[in-house]
Design a protein around this motif. Structure first.
Motif, PDB file in Angstrom:
ATOM      1  N   LEU A 110     -19.895 -39.008  22.075  1.00 45.09           N
ATOM      2  CA  LEU A 110     -19.306 -39.559  23.287  1.00 45.09           C
ATOM      3  C   LEU A 110     -17.838 -39.169  23.280  1.00 45.09           C
ATOM      4  CD1 LEU A 110     -20.824 -43.167  23.336  1.00 45.09           C
ATOM      5  CD2 LEU A 110     -21.486 -41.239  24.774  1.00 45.09           C
ATOM      6  N   ASP A 142     -22.598 -30.401  27.925  1.00 45.19           N
ATOM      7  CA  ASP A 142     -22.781 -31.831  28.201  1.00 45.19           C
ATOM      8  C   ASP A 142     -24.213 -32.082  28.683  1.00 45.19           C
ATOM      9  OD1 ASP A 142     -20.036 -32.219  27.709  1.00 45.19           O
ATOM     10  OD2 ASP A 142     -19.541 -31.868  29.823  1.00 45.19           O
ATOM     11  N   GLU A 145     -23.814 -38.385  29.693  1.00 44.99           N
ATOM     12  CA  GLU A 145     -22.613 -38.888  29.029  1.00 44.99           C
ATOM     13  C   GLU A 145     -22.431 -38.319  27.623  1.00 44.99           C
ATOM     14  OE1 GLU A 145     -24.647 -43.006  27.275  1.00 44.99           O
ATOM     15  OE2 GLU A 145     -23.068 -43.124  28.782  1.00 44.99           O
TER      16      GLU A 145
END
Length: 410
Positions: A110, A142, A145
């Motif tokens: 993250l 990515d 998230e």
């Protein structure tokens, strides 16, 4: 055994005032309060735990170790970027092996302030035994998230564990509204932590001290260990109204052959799990053994979110039969260690197959951890939590403890 997928999460909500969430631990671990429930509620101190446990009980602990998984970088522009390492991708997905790897690795992470990091390599300088070292971070791609980050470091002969130990910060839970301090490196860690791999502590174990272990030994209470590496998903509240729409997190488990043999030979002696992670590991073992029985000859076995409830529709094995299936699997693979992954969601309607009792903290409203507690206690969890709130118990990770034995109605 009833699948709880249609339960409403609102039934597992309660009001938790912010001042009841422990922001710091007590000065002495074993001076936490202990709420004991054994057909009635009783208040004590954790240092008296041995007085309430059944004779010759076997306690199972999770000996995972919390890693310094938060990495704080600063761009040349001055923007602060935080990388929170979640799980390894390359060169191995096995967590304990990943921490021993050297030179470079790719991790799922993250990224805090991700919008400020469009491109480029981030660099952090740190010291190892007084000598200069640096860590580089490159954002590869990515998925929602999650970001895939390539981390590389110099000196290249350092393990990733050594890099995090010197450059990272302890990942305190989001409900602790403060930055990690030096004292958290010790206090947000059990005294028996051994295997690097968790981004959250198995907090039921934070109360144990050498004094408490000595008391257990004096009463002939045995203890042993499993390893479940706790992921960040443990803090994720259930945001969907129905559990069917909630995606449970997956965590790696490691169990030694000699523990499985001890569980088989435990007979009718009480098996007490220390913490929800130990519960999830032990209960997963039962269903993984069941899966081996009905679906043999697979190279490896994992347990999906609702799979236990589907397996429960088949003729039920005994605990001994199920665990013997795992031993046979280890024999075939010529291994002394059983490795797997579990996504099991234990909620109301679940029937426990291995554990007889549990030691645990007080959990967040609308969390899968609270669902697990309610699976054991039934609706009486509300009475227990109301009692704790009315009697100044401290909640969540650095809070007080509970011992639950023989749930009401059983």
């Amino acid at each position: 055994m009833q699948k709880p997928d249609q339960l409403s999460i609102e039934n597992y909500n309660y009001e938790l005032p912010s001042n009841r969430i422990a922001q710091y631990p007590l000065a002495n671990r074993d001076e936490s309060k202990l709420l004991v429930y054994n057909n009635r509620i009783h208040s004590s101190s954790f240092k008296n735990l041995a007085d309430f446990l059944p004779k010759n009980a076997l306690l199972i602990f999770n000996n995972t170790r919390v890693v310094q998984a938060r990495l704080n970088f600063q761009k040349i522009s001055g923007a602060q970027i935080e990388i929170f390492c979640l799980e390894p991708v390359e060169p191995t997905r096995e967590i304990q092996e990943a921490f021993l790897h050297k030179e470079t690795a790719v991790w799922k992470c993250l990224v805090g302030n991700r919008k400020k990091w469009k491109s480029g390599v981030l660099k952090m300088d740190f010291l190892v035994q007084g000598k200069s070292a640096h860590l580089l971070a490159e954002r590869l791609s990515d998925e929602g998230e999650i970001s895939f980050i390539r981390l590389s470091w110099n000196p290249a002969n350092l393990t990733f564990s050594e890099v995090l130990e010197q450059s990272g910060k302890i990942p305190l839970p989001p409900y602790m509204h403060r930055k990690a301090e030096d004292s958290d490196r010790q206090r947000y860690q059990t005294i028996y932590a051994k295997h690097d791999g968790s981004v959250a502590a198995p907090t039921a174990g934070l109360h144990f001290t050498p004094f408490v272990f000595d008391q257990l030994k004096q009463k002939n209470i045995r203890f042993d260990y499993v390893t479940l590496h706790v992921g960040a998903g443990t803090f994720k509240p259930v945001s969907e109204e129905k559990l069917a729409n909630h995606q449970m997190h997956t965590e790696q488990i490691v169990v030694k052959r000699n523990l499985i043999e001890e569980l088989i030979n435990n007979g009718n002696k009480s098996l007490i799990a220390v913490g929800t992670t130990s519960i999830r590991t032990l209960e997963s073992l039962f269903w993984l053994g069941t899966k081996m029985h009905y679906f043999p000859n697979q190279p490896n076995y994992t347990l999906q979110q609702w799979e236990a409830y589907e397996l429960a529709k088949m003729p039920l094995l005994t605990a001994k039969q199920s665990l013997q299936e795992i031993l046979a699997f280890l024999d075939k693979s010529k291994s002394e260690i059983f490795r797997s992954e579990t996504q099991i969601l234990i909620g109301p309607g679940y029937e426990f197959k291995l554990i007889d009792g549990m030691i645990t903290n007080f959990h967040q409203p609308k969390s899968t951890l609270l669902l697990l507690i309610s699976a054991y206690l039934g609706e009486f969890w509300k009475t227990i939590y109301d009692y704790a709130l009315a009697n100044d118990y401290r909640f969540l990770s650095y809070g007080d403890s509970c011992l639950f034995l023989h749930p009401k109605g059983n």
